[in-house]
Scaffold this motif. Structure first.
Motif, PDB file in Angstrom:
ATOM      1  N   MET A   1       0.809  -1.209   0.000  1.00 18.87           N
ATOM      2  CA  MET A   1       0.000   0.000   0.000  1.00 18.87           C
ATOM      3  C   MET A   1       0.855   1.278   0.000  1.00 18.87           C
ATOM      4  O   MET A   1       0.359   2.344  -0.307  1.00 18.87           O
ATOM      5  CB  MET A   1      -0.923   0.023   1.233  1.00 18.87           C
ATOM      6  CG  MET A   1      -1.950  -1.109   1.255  1.00 18.87           C
ATOM      7  SD  MET A   1      -3.233  -0.935   0.007  1.00 18.87           S
ATOM      8  CE  MET A   1      -3.213  -2.567  -0.741  1.00 18.87           C
ATOM      9  N   ASP A   2       2.143   1.158   0.329  1.00 12.71           N
ATOM     10  CA  ASP A   2       3.017   2.329   0.375  1.00 12.71           C
ATOM     11  C   ASP A   2       3.394   2.756  -1.046  1.00 12.71           C
ATOM     12  O   ASP A   2       3.909   1.952  -1.845  1.00 12.71           O
ATOM     13  CB  ASP A   2       4.288   2.001   1.164  1.00 12.71           C
ATOM     14  CG  ASP A   2       5.203   3.199   1.287  1.00 12.71           C
ATOM     15  OD1 ASP A   2       4.971   4.020   2.186  1.00 12.71           O
ATOM     16  OD2 ASP A   2       6.132   3.310   0.455  1.00 12.71           O
ATOM     17  N   ILE A   3       3.155   4.025  -1.374  1.00 16.88           N
ATOM     18  CA  ILE A   3       3.353   4.518  -2.735  1.00 16.88           C
ATOM     19  C   ILE A   3       4.816   4.419  -3.169  1.00 16.88           C
ATOM     20  O   ILE A   3       5.120   4.011  -4.299  1.00 16.88           O
ATOM     21  CB  ILE A   3       2.850   5.967  -2.853  1.00 16.88           C
ATOM     22  CG1 ILE A   3       1.326   6.000  -2.682  1.00 16.88           C
ATOM     23  CG2 ILE A   3       3.246   6.574  -4.199  1.00 16.88           C
ATOM     24  CD1 ILE A   3       0.736   7.392  -2.692  1.00 16.88           C
ATOM     25  N   LYS A   4       5.751   4.790  -2.299  1.00 12.15           N
ATOM     26  CA  LYS A   4       7.173   4.735  -2.652  1.00 12.15           C
ATOM     27  C   LYS A   4       7.618   3.307  -2.931  1.00 12.15           C
ATOM     28  O   LYS A   4       8.316   3.035  -3.917  1.00 12.15           O
ATOM     29  CB  LYS A   4       8.020   5.337  -1.533  1.00 12.15           C
ATOM     30  CG  LYS A   4       9.508   5.350  -1.851  1.00 12.15           C
ATOM     31  CD  LYS A   4      10.330   5.960  -0.711  1.00 12.15           C
ATOM     32  CE  LYS A   4      11.814   5.918  -1.042  1.00 12.15           C
ATOM     33  NZ  LYS A   4      12.637   6.472   0.068  1.00 12.15           N
ATOM     34  N   ASN A   5       7.217   2.379  -2.068  1.00 14.54           N
ATOM     35  CA  ASN A   5       7.573   0.974  -2.262  1.00 14.54           C
ATOM     36  C   ASN A   5       6.975   0.424  -3.547  1.00 14.54           C
ATOM     37  O   ASN A   5       7.614  -0.353  -4.272  1.00 14.54           O
ATOM     38  CB  ASN A   5       7.121   0.135  -1.070  1.00 14.54           C
ATOM     39  CG  ASN A   5       7.905   0.449   0.189  1.00 14.54           C
ATOM     40  OD1 ASN A   5       8.993   1.021   0.126  1.00 14.54           O
ATOM     41  ND2 ASN A   5       7.355   0.092   1.339  1.00 14.54           N
TER      42      ASN A   5
END
Length: 523
Positions: free
Chosen positions: A464-468
């Motif tokens: 869910m993390d955008i950067k990841n």
């Protein structure tokens, strides 16, 4: 010249026919005579969104159907038929409230249960195998229900979604009256500003203003969609006044001519579309040396800059370089190098043993079946690819067909190479687009399989993390590049061209919205 005159005469006949029909009107009001003639490629002979993805796009593009959400120019999903929503902490329970006063073009209210039925219809048809649309690629759910008293559609998803609103902005989820007694393929009933009067399959669609439209005044009494597949013919029809607007002029000389003229307006956007060819790895192109040699032999820069006159930007990845997914960090594993292509084939034993000029694999001449259709310069690319592969002893037979037939042959696996052009972030994110190469997906029509790709793709589903997510998407791109899994043509520059008789004819980033209420008669 005689051919062009015959084509112009045919367009005039179609315009006259739909104009006569337009006098009938569905709105019950006296017509003011305001009619818009729109020339475009025919992407589907069906308007049932469950039939195939092109049909779903047409429902949205022609302003027949609308969704609970709609993308803005930054590809953010904004509430549309839905005015508010809520989601629980698990991101699996979603509740969407239907805006008050929205009606279908037949006058029926858009209730929560009607909206739920419309979404479920797509999944029911997919489960029955009645079409090739795959809504399950974008959303998997446990239950969908509508409460008409509260006006809330409740969706319980099978997994968490970072942004289900963006998913519901996809044309698959246009809200239609699926309970109406109508032929979905020819006359879907939606909430858009225009409703179908007559559908002449493959020729034209006559539409009238939806008198029940919920979102302001409808600018035109009638809209005639006239199917013109040839780009130069579209430009000619616009210049002659036979049509007011055309989409995607792909002949650079015609586009330049329109740009130079003060009589026309050209709206362009660059960024979200990728032109590519599927490589069918269930057949002869399962051989990795052959695939890599093919990509090495292709001069992408010349094809984009010269062959198609700058209508594409060259690139090596399935995602355009304009998107923020680490393109600048990718390494092209097959840069243009004809001599290296020949050496790779020779070293792999893929040689011409009988002296006919064409190489053989497993004792048989290589003759690649290359499918294309006339849209967004795809035929130009396929012919250029065929010519360049001839130089390294690879025979290619190009077959030009229509969009529907090509899609069906893609699904059936009846091709070696197949040219297409995709919106890469269909729900504001490339996850569903990258599903094309996930081996466990029903949308993997090319037979590509890589365990590392699959594992990473499955991790992306849960992240869910955008950067990841961005870092994972970069890695997925590199895997496809290293495996020579896709033949990339380049990144397409979309356009819409109009006469000064209209205003507001802008090409949208999402490419889901062609005819809109922003398009109005010039005053």
């Amino acid at each position: 010249m005689k051919l062009r005159k015959r084509v112009t005469a045919l367009i005039l006949v179609v315009v006259a026919a739909v104009s006569l029909l337009s006098g009938c009107g569905t709105g019950g009001e006296e017509s003011s005579g305001k009619t818009l003639n729109f020339g475009c490629t025919n992407f589907s002979d069906s308007l049932d969104p469950s039939a195939m993805v092109n049909a779903a796009w047409c429902v949205s593009r022609y302003s027949i159907g609308e969704g609970l959400f709609r993308f803005d120019e930054e590809m953010n999903a904004q509430p549309y038929l839905c005015d508010k929503y809520e989601v629980d902490a698990t991101k699996t329970l979603w509740k969407f409230h239907i805006k008050e006063g929205v009606k279908f073009s037949n006058g029926q209210d858009v209730t929560a249960s009607a909206a739920a039925d419309s979404i479920k219809y797509m999944y029911d048809q997919e489960a029955k195998g009645k079409g090739t649309s795959t809504p399950s690629v974008f959303m998997k759910y446990e239950s969908i229900s509508g409460d008409d008293e509260t006006g809330v559609v409740e969706i319980v998803t099978s997994k968490p979604y970072a942004d289900l609103c963006a998913v519901l902005a996809h044309p698959y989820f246009s809200i239609l009256d699926v309970n109406a007694d109508t032929d979905m393929a020819a006359n879907p009933i939606g909430t858009g500003p225009y409703a179908i009067e007559k559908y002449d399959t493959g020729v034209s669609i006559a539409m009238a203003a939806n008198k029940y439209y919920w979102n302001g005044q409808v600018p035109y009494d009638h809209v005639n969609i006239i199917f013109i597949d040839d780009s130069s013919t579209k430009a000619m029809a616009l210049k002659s006044g036979d049509v007011d607007i055309v989409e995607n002029i792909v002949t650079s000389s015609d586009l330049d001519s329109l740009k130079r003229s003060s009589d026309f307006q050209v709206s362009e956007t660059i960024g979200m579309r990728c032109g590519f060819s599927y490589i069918n790895q269930k057949g002869i192109l399962a051989d990795s040396s052959l695939r890599k040699a093919i990509l090495l032999a292709l001069d992408d820069e010349t094809m984009c800059d010269v062959t198609v006159g700058g209508m594409y930007t060259a690139g090596c990845s399935v995602l355009p370089s304009t998107l923020d997914y680490g393109y600048e960090n990718l390494k092209d594993a097959t840069p243009y190098d004809v001599q290296q292509a020949k050496k790779l084939l020779d070293d792999a034993g893929i040689v011409d043993t009988n002296g006919d000029g064409y190489r053989e694999l497993n004792g048989k001449n290589i003759n690649l079946n290359y499918l294309t259709y006339d849209s967004r310069n795809l035929t130009d690319f396929t012919e250029a690819v065929a010519a360049q592969l001839e130089a390294i002893g690879i025979k290619v037979t190009v077959k030009t067909t229509d969009a529907d037939t090509e899609w069906n042959m893609l699904v059936a696996g009846e091709y070696d190479l197949l040219a297409t052009n995709w919106m890469t972030v269909p729900v504001g994110d490339p996850y569903s687009y990258l599903d094309n190469w996930y081996s466990k997906s029903t949308a993997n029509y090319c037979g590509y399989a890589n365990d590392n790709y699959d594992r990473l793709y499955e991790q992306l589903e849960k992240e869910m993390d955008i950067k990841n997510r961005g870092e994972m998407i970069q890695q997925l791109q590199q895997i496809l590049i290293d495996d020579a899994a896709v033949l990339i043509h380049g990144y397409y520059h979309s356009n819409m061209c109009s006469s000064k008789a209209v205003t507001g004819a802008e090409i949208h980033t999402a490419d889901y919205y062609w005819i809109t209420t922003a398009i109005k008669p010039a005053k």
